[in-house]
Scaffold this motif. Structure first.
Motif, PDB file in Angstrom:
ATOM      1  N   ASN A  49     137.836 -30.093  13.342  1.00  0.00           N
ATOM      2  CA  ASN A  49     139.101 -30.789  13.596  1.00  0.00           C
ATOM      3  C   ASN A  49     140.273 -29.812  13.769  1.00  0.00           C
ATOM      4  N   ASN A  50     140.042 -28.747  14.531  1.00  0.00           N
ATOM      5  CA  ASN A  50     141.099 -27.754  14.738  1.00  0.00           C
ATOM      6  C   ASN A  50     141.694 -27.786  16.143  1.00  0.00           C
ATOM      7  N   VAL A  51     141.413 -28.855  16.885  1.00  0.00           N
ATOM      8  CA  VAL A  51     141.973 -29.008  18.230  1.00  0.00           C
ATOM      9  C   VAL A  51     143.299 -29.758  18.165  1.00  0.00           C
ATOM     10  N   LEU A  83     142.481 -36.424  24.426  1.00  0.00           N
ATOM     11  CA  LEU A  83     141.423 -36.197  23.446  1.00  0.00           C
ATOM     12  C   LEU A  83     141.747 -36.947  22.157  1.00  0.00           C
ATOM     13  N   LYS A  84     140.719 -37.481  21.537  1.00  0.00           N
ATOM     14  CA  LYS A  84     140.878 -38.178  20.260  1.00  0.00           C
ATOM     15  C   LYS A  84     140.730 -37.204  19.093  1.00  0.00           C
ATOM     16  N   SER A  85     139.804 -36.260  19.238  1.00  0.00           N
ATOM     17  CA  SER A  85     139.569 -35.250  18.212  1.00  0.00           C
ATOM     18  C   SER A  85     138.762 -34.113  18.820  1.00  0.00           C
ATOM     19  N   THR A 142     143.649 -25.072  20.503  1.00  0.00           N
ATOM     20  CA  THR A 142     143.475 -25.210  19.066  1.00  0.00           C
ATOM     21  C   THR A 142     144.828 -25.230  18.363  1.00  0.00           C
ATOM     22  N   LYS A 143     144.828 -25.704  17.142  1.00  0.00           N
ATOM     23  CA  LYS A 143     146.038 -25.671  16.339  1.00  0.00           C
ATOM     24  C   LYS A 143     146.341 -24.219  15.967  1.00  0.00           C
ATOM     25  N   ALA A 144     147.611 -23.874  15.980  1.00  0.00           N
ATOM     26  CA  ALA A 144     148.018 -22.489  15.650  1.00  0.00           C
ATOM     27  C   ALA A 144     147.847 -22.221  14.175  1.00  0.00           C
ATOM     28  N   ALA A 197     147.113 -19.363  18.925  1.00  0.00           N
ATOM     29  CA  ALA A 197     146.182 -20.458  19.194  1.00  0.00           C
ATOM     30  C   ALA A 197     145.264 -20.067  20.348  1.00  0.00           C
ATOM     31  N   TYR A 198     144.074 -20.628  20.349  1.00  0.00           N
ATOM     32  CA  TYR A 198     143.144 -20.399  21.449  1.00  0.00           C
ATOM     33  C   TYR A 198     143.263 -21.518  22.477  1.00  0.00           C
ATOM     34  N   VAL A 199     143.144 -21.141  23.758  1.00  0.00           N
ATOM     35  CA  VAL A 199     143.183 -22.118  24.843  1.00  0.00           C
ATOM     36  C   VAL A 199     141.888 -22.027  25.634  1.00  0.00           C
TER      37      VAL A 199
END
Length: 210
Positions: free
Chosen positions: A40-42, A66-68, A208-210, A163-165
């Protein structure tokens, strides 16, 4: 007039060729060795699935939220990932602000296409990642409605402000492979110019979340 017709045919052939070149090969679902479903890090507010569909009279494009999701990155390498798509958020962009946009969105959500009431989510689960030159060949199980198939898509992974993209290139799936039949020449004859192209263009942008 004859020259214009020839040019139009040639242009159409080029468009079809470009679409075919981007069509991904569909294989049977493969086993998931490492799961990222619990990460759950998106950042779903900054992530999106883009889509484009076509028919003889034109094309439409839009997004789905996106939902998750989760992406497992170890030493700068993707080792697992899962993107859950909220199909109730299908949005048409090319007619945004017009009544036609709502009509298109409603039709896509209906039983004719994605049957969102019965299948509220779609999912892409990464099963393997290989580096090819400066890009990634990302293999994963794509689930749409009651069908799951393995596909491989070209993508990149970058790091921006902590954050990753994850960003895929445009790729085409054949909706007939996922049992989406409306106006499809794969299922119906004598459609003439009333068909809807089987190839649907998609691309992911997942942060992703920072």
């Amino acid at each position: 007039m004859k020259k214009l017709v020839i040019l139009a045919i040639a242009f159409s052939a080029v468009l079809v060729s470009c679409k075919e070149n981007k069509k991904v090969e569909v294989k049977e679902e493969v086993a998931v060795i490492k799961s990222a479903s619990d990460l759950n890090n998106v950042d779903v507010t900054a992530s999106v699935l883009n889509w484009k569909g076509a028919k003889p009279t034109g094309e439409h494009n839009g997004t789905v939220a996106l939902k998750s999701g989760g992406i497992l990155i170890e030493n700068g390498v993707i080792t697992a990932g899962e993107f859950v798509v909220d199909m109730s958020t299908i949005t048409n962009l090319d007619m945004k602000g017009k009544a036609g946009a709502g009509k298109i969105e409603g039709h896509l959500k209906s039983v004719d296409f994605f049957d969102v009431a019965a299948y509220p989510t779609a999912k892409f689960v990464i099963t393997n990642v290989e580096k090819k030159d400066d890009k990634l060949a990302v293999t994963g199980n794509l689930n749409i409605k009651d069908v799951t198939k393995s596909i491989t898509i070209p993508a990149t992974l970058s790091e921006v402000d902590g954050a990753y993209v994850f960003k895929s290139e445009n790729f085409n799936i054949n909706r007939a492979d996922f049992n989406i039949k409306y106006g499809s020449k794969s299922f119906f004859d004598n459609l003439k110019d009333k068909f809807v192209d089987d190839l649907v263009e998609m691309s992911f942008v997942v942060k992703t979340k920072a």
